[in-house]
Design a protein around this motif. Structure first.
Motif, PDB file in Angstrom:
ATOM      1  N   ILE A  64       0.842  -1.202   0.000  1.00 15.20           N
ATOM      2  CA  ILE A  64       0.000   0.000   0.000  1.00 15.20           C
ATOM      3  C   ILE A  64       0.876   1.250   0.000  1.00 15.20           C
ATOM      4  O   ILE A  64       0.573   2.235  -0.680  1.00 15.20           O
ATOM      5  CB  ILE A  64      -0.984  -0.036   1.187  1.00 15.20           C
ATOM      6  CG1 ILE A  64      -2.039  -1.109   0.895  1.00 15.20           C
ATOM      7  CG2 ILE A  64      -1.628   1.322   1.417  1.00 15.20           C
ATOM      8  CD1 ILE A  64      -2.962  -1.409   2.046  1.00 15.20           C
ATOM      9  N   GLY A  65       1.986   1.198   0.731  1.00 14.89           N
ATOM     10  CA  GLY A  65       2.924   2.333   0.709  1.00 14.89           C
ATOM     11  C   GLY A  65       3.430   2.595  -0.709  1.00 14.89           C
ATOM     12  O   GLY A  65       3.486   3.744  -1.159  1.00 14.89           O
ATOM     13  N   LEU A  66       3.771   1.522  -1.408  1.00 14.14           N
ATOM     14  CA  LEU A  66       4.272   1.698  -2.779  1.00 14.14           C
ATOM     15  C   LEU A  66       3.175   2.216  -3.708  1.00 14.14           C
ATOM     16  O   LEU A  66       3.431   3.019  -4.603  1.00 14.14           O
ATOM     17  CB  LEU A  66       4.847   0.369  -3.309  1.00 14.14           C
ATOM     18  CG  LEU A  66       6.028  -0.178  -2.490  1.00 14.14           C
ATOM     19  CD1 LEU A  66       6.525  -1.486  -3.081  1.00 14.14           C
ATOM     20  CD2 LEU A  66       7.159   0.853  -2.421  1.00 14.14           C
ATOM     21  N   TRP A  67       1.949   1.764  -3.460  1.00  9.39           N
ATOM     22  CA  TRP A  67       0.806   2.244  -4.249  1.00  9.39           C
ATOM     23  C   TRP A  67       0.641   3.761  -4.058  1.00  9.39           C
ATOM     24  O   TRP A  67       0.455   4.517  -5.006  1.00  9.39           O
ATOM     25  CB  TRP A  67      -0.467   1.510  -3.803  1.00  9.39           C
ATOM     26  CG  TRP A  67      -1.676   1.703  -4.684  1.00  9.39           C
ATOM     27  CD1 TRP A  67      -2.061   0.918  -5.728  1.00  9.39           C
ATOM     28  CD2 TRP A  67      -2.675   2.738  -4.563  1.00  9.39           C
ATOM     29  NE1 TRP A  67      -3.232   1.398  -6.262  1.00  9.39           N
ATOM     30  CE2 TRP A  67      -3.627   2.516  -5.577  1.00  9.39           C
ATOM     31  CE3 TRP A  67      -2.847   3.828  -3.711  1.00  9.39           C
ATOM     32  CZ2 TRP A  67      -4.747   3.332  -5.765  1.00  9.39           C
ATOM     33  CZ3 TRP A  67      -3.946   4.650  -3.892  1.00  9.39           C
ATOM     34  CH2 TRP A  67      -4.887   4.412  -4.914  1.00  9.39           C
ATOM     35  N   LEU A  68       0.760   4.192  -2.799  1.00  7.20           N
ATOM     36  CA  LEU A  68       0.602   5.620  -2.507  1.00  7.20           C
ATOM     37  C   LEU A  68       1.730   6.438  -3.143  1.00  7.20           C
ATOM     38  O   LEU A  68       1.487   7.514  -3.705  1.00  7.20           O
ATOM     39  CB  LEU A  68       0.560   5.847  -0.993  1.00  7.20           C
ATOM     40  CG  LEU A  68      -0.688   5.284  -0.278  1.00  7.20           C
ATOM     41  CD1 LEU A  68      -0.468   5.237   1.236  1.00  7.20           C
ATOM     42  CD2 LEU A  68      -1.926   6.126  -0.606  1.00  7.20           C
ATOM     43  N   ASP A  96       4.419   0.258   8.112  1.00  5.04           N
ATOM     44  CA  ASP A  96       4.988  -0.539   7.013  1.00  5.04           C
ATOM     45  C   ASP A  96       4.994   0.264   5.711  1.00  5.04           C
ATOM     46  O   ASP A  96       5.936   0.186   4.924  1.00  5.04           O
ATOM     47  CB  ASP A  96       4.197  -1.843   6.838  1.00  5.04           C
ATOM     48  CG  ASP A  96       4.372  -2.796   8.025  1.00  5.04           C
ATOM     49  OD1 ASP A  96       5.424  -2.722   8.687  1.00  5.04           O
ATOM     50  OD2 ASP A  96       3.453  -3.595   8.284  1.00  5.04           O
ATOM     51  N   ALA A  97       3.923   1.027   5.486  1.00  2.00           N
ATOM     52  CA  ALA A  97       3.821   1.819   4.262  1.00  2.00           C
ATOM     53  C   ALA A  97       4.934   2.863   4.200  1.00  2.00           C
ATOM     54  O   ALA A  97       5.601   3.031   3.171  1.00  2.00           O
ATOM     55  CB  ALA A  97       2.450   2.510   4.188  1.00  2.00           C
ATOM     56  N   LEU A  98       5.157   3.547   5.318  1.00  2.00           N
ATOM     57  CA  LEU A  98       6.168   4.612   5.311  1.00  2.00           C
ATOM     58  C   LEU A  98       7.583   4.049   5.226  1.00  2.00           C
ATOM     59  O   LEU A  98       8.478   4.690   4.660  1.00  2.00           O
ATOM     60  CB  LEU A  98       5.997   5.507   6.542  1.00  2.00           C
ATOM     61  CG  LEU A  98       4.810   6.486   6.407  1.00  2.00           C
ATOM     62  CD1 LEU A  98       4.436   7.090   7.754  1.00  2.00           C
ATOM     63  CD2 LEU A  98       5.126   7.596   5.392  1.00  2.00           C
ATOM     64  N   ARG A  99       7.785   2.842   5.776  1.00  5.62           N
ATOM     65  CA  ARG A  99       9.104   2.217   5.627  1.00  5.62           C
ATOM     66  C   ARG A  99       9.352   1.869   4.154  1.00  5.62           C
ATOM     67  O   ARG A  99      10.401   2.170   3.598  1.00  5.62           O
ATOM     68  CB  ARG A  99       9.199   0.968   6.502  1.00  5.62           C
ATOM     69  CG  ARG A  99      10.625   0.404   6.604  1.00  5.62           C
ATOM     70  CD  ARG A  99      10.677  -0.880   7.411  1.00  5.62           C
ATOM     71  NE  ARG A  99       9.804  -1.895   6.846  1.00  5.62           N
ATOM     72  CZ  ARG A  99       8.666  -2.299   7.383  1.00  5.62           C
ATOM     73  NH1 ARG A  99       8.271  -1.794   8.533  1.00  5.62           N
ATOM     74  NH2 ARG A  99       7.915  -3.208   6.785  1.00  5.62           N
ATOM     75  N   ASP A 104      11.617   6.479  -1.955  1.00  6.28           N
ATOM     76  CA  ASP A 104      11.631   7.852  -2.458  1.00  6.28           C
ATOM     77  C   ASP A 104      11.529   8.787  -1.257  1.00  6.28           C
ATOM     78  O   ASP A 104      10.434   9.130  -0.814  1.00  6.28           O
ATOM     79  CB  ASP A 104      10.456   8.091  -3.408  1.00  6.28           C
ATOM     80  CG  ASP A 104      10.535   9.476  -4.037  1.00  6.28           C
ATOM     81  OD1 ASP A 104      11.252  10.348  -3.479  1.00  6.28           O
ATOM     82  OD2 ASP A 104       9.894   9.689  -5.071  1.00  6.28           O
ATOM     83  N   PRO A 105      12.691   9.195  -0.689  1.00  3.31           N
ATOM     84  CA  PRO A 105      12.662   9.955   0.570  1.00  3.31           C
ATOM     85  C   PRO A 105      11.869  11.252   0.467  1.00  3.31           C
ATOM     86  O   PRO A 105      11.382  11.745   1.483  1.00  3.31           O
ATOM     87  CB  PRO A 105      14.140  10.251   0.842  1.00  3.31           C
ATOM     88  CG  PRO A 105      14.909   9.271   0.006  1.00  3.31           C
ATOM     89  CD  PRO A 105      14.053   8.967  -1.181  1.00  3.31           C
TER      90      PRO A 105
END
Ligand code: SAH
Length: 364
Positions: A64-68, A96-99, A104-105
């Motif tokens: 989900i993090g990568l999706w966002l 987990d999403a933010l990790r 892409d910082p």
């Protein structure tokens, strides 16, 4: 079992004012500021009342993090933007999403993290995992969206819409009548209300419902979808809603309560059990469309996570695990993907601006 203070108060209200719509009872049972279910305890996780996808595997939140990040880049990498989660539970999904998003910082740097959470104990859990990201908390979805102001919003909600209250109507052979919560022999019980449906209620096969058929209507869920859609259209962004439910509106009673991991009577002991019902994604899609946004899906959670690369991610994690760890990863991924587990009961829907290309995981 004797009544707690919330049950006593609700019964006194019913005695004074008459039977009440289910959504009024539900809202009190879940979010009453003193005695609501979400005000106490640790209802999620291995020892809690139920387990959710982000608690099963880190892969869920990572994908989900990568999706966002993908949607944010597609929108031109706006800086600043509002990263909103509705009902973050223990904060695992967002952690987990933010990790994962650290690839892409600039995403993390541009994000203003806003969490909509009714429960103080849940907030404390979220703070444990998300404090480094300096979140702002709001009590409800309305104020979380308002806090984004005119920033683009990138929003995720997992098992949040199923917790927003619904009303129910039953077909008595001649008319739809609301199923109101009344009191019989000092116990809460459904009683038939006057004939009639609210204006946003559209029975799917109204022509000839069988006697006793139940129609579920949620103004609050539709209002939330409308508000998210309006904000995505006005300020840009994207939303991802994941929940259990159905893709086409249909009749049926999906009201359920869970207490200590066991099915419970939703009308027994308000505040002690988690009350949810199936999400009617078709009604959310209609609401988002009316607000000028483009709804995508719903697609089955299993297909969605597969399309985002769940299996490749599992293989990568397994390479760093021992045999027992690898077996555990396999079990967790099967639970998220398999149609007989969470893979098809749970569904994902996206809401984007009308001209957006298909988001990852949502075929055109
Ligand atoms: N998304 C999390 C938790 C799902 S449980 C996960 O997947 O694990 C539902 C979450 O929504 C809980 O955090 C609960 O406290 C919160 N919640 C439920 N109803 C709410 C409401 N009306 N307003 C704000 N938060 C709510």
């Amino acid at each position: 079992m004797s009544d707690g203070p919330l049950a006593r108060r609700l019964k006194a209200q019913i005695a004074a004012d008459g039977p009440t719509p289910l959504d009024v009872y539900w809202r009190a049972a879940m979010t009453d500021p003193e005695h609501g279910y979400y005000m106490g305890g640790h209802p999620i996780g291995a020892e809690g009342d139920f387990t959710t996808a982000p608690e099963i595997s880190q892969i869920f939140g990572e994908l989900i993090g990568l999706w966002l990040v993908d949607r944010w880049r597609q929108a031109g990498a706006p800086n600043p933007f509002a990263l909103i989660e509705l009902g973050p539970g223990r904060g695992q999904l967002m952690a987990d999403a933010l990790r994962a998003a650290r690839l892409d910082p600039t995403f993390g740097d541009a994000a203003n993290l806003i969490l909509a959470e009714a429960g103080p104990e849940m907030r404390a859990e979220q703070a444990k995992r998300l404090a480094p990201h300096d979140p702002d908390w709001r009590d409800d979805w309305q104020s979380a969206l308002a806090m984004a102001d005119d920033m683009p919003i990138f929003l995720v909600a997992n098992e949040f819409f199923d917790a927003l209250p619904i009303r129910q109507f039953a077909w008595d052979g001649d008319a739809w009548r609301e199923r109101l919560v009344g009191c019989e022999d000092d116990a809460f019980a459904f009683v038939a209300g006057p004939p009639g449906l609210p204006p946003n209620a559209t029975p799917p096969d109204a022509a000839d419902p069988p006697e006793g058929a139940i129609l579920e209507v949620s103004t609050e869920r539709e209002d939330a979808a409308t508000a998210i859609a309006r904000q995505v259209v006005a300020s840009g962004g994207a939303a991802l809603l994941i929940d259990y439910g159905h893709g086409t509106s249909k009749l049926g009673d999906s009201l359920q309560a869970i207490r200590d991991g066991q099915p419970a009577d939703p009308l027994a002991m308000p505040g002690a059990a988690d009350i949810t019902s199936h999400v009617d994604f078709a009604s959310l899609g209609r609401a988002a469309g009316k607000a000028g946004a483009r709804p995508w899906g719903p697609v089955d959670q299993g297909a969605f996570l597969l399309a985002l690369g769940a299996e490749a991610r599992a293989e990568a994690l397994k390479r760093r695990a021992d045999a027992a760890g690898a077996a555990e990863i396999d079990r967790a991924v099967r639970r998220l993907l398999h149609p007989l587990a969470m893979g098809s009961l749970f569904k994902a829907m996206a809401i984007t601006p009308p001209t957006s290309p298909p988001p990852p995981g949502f075929p055109p």
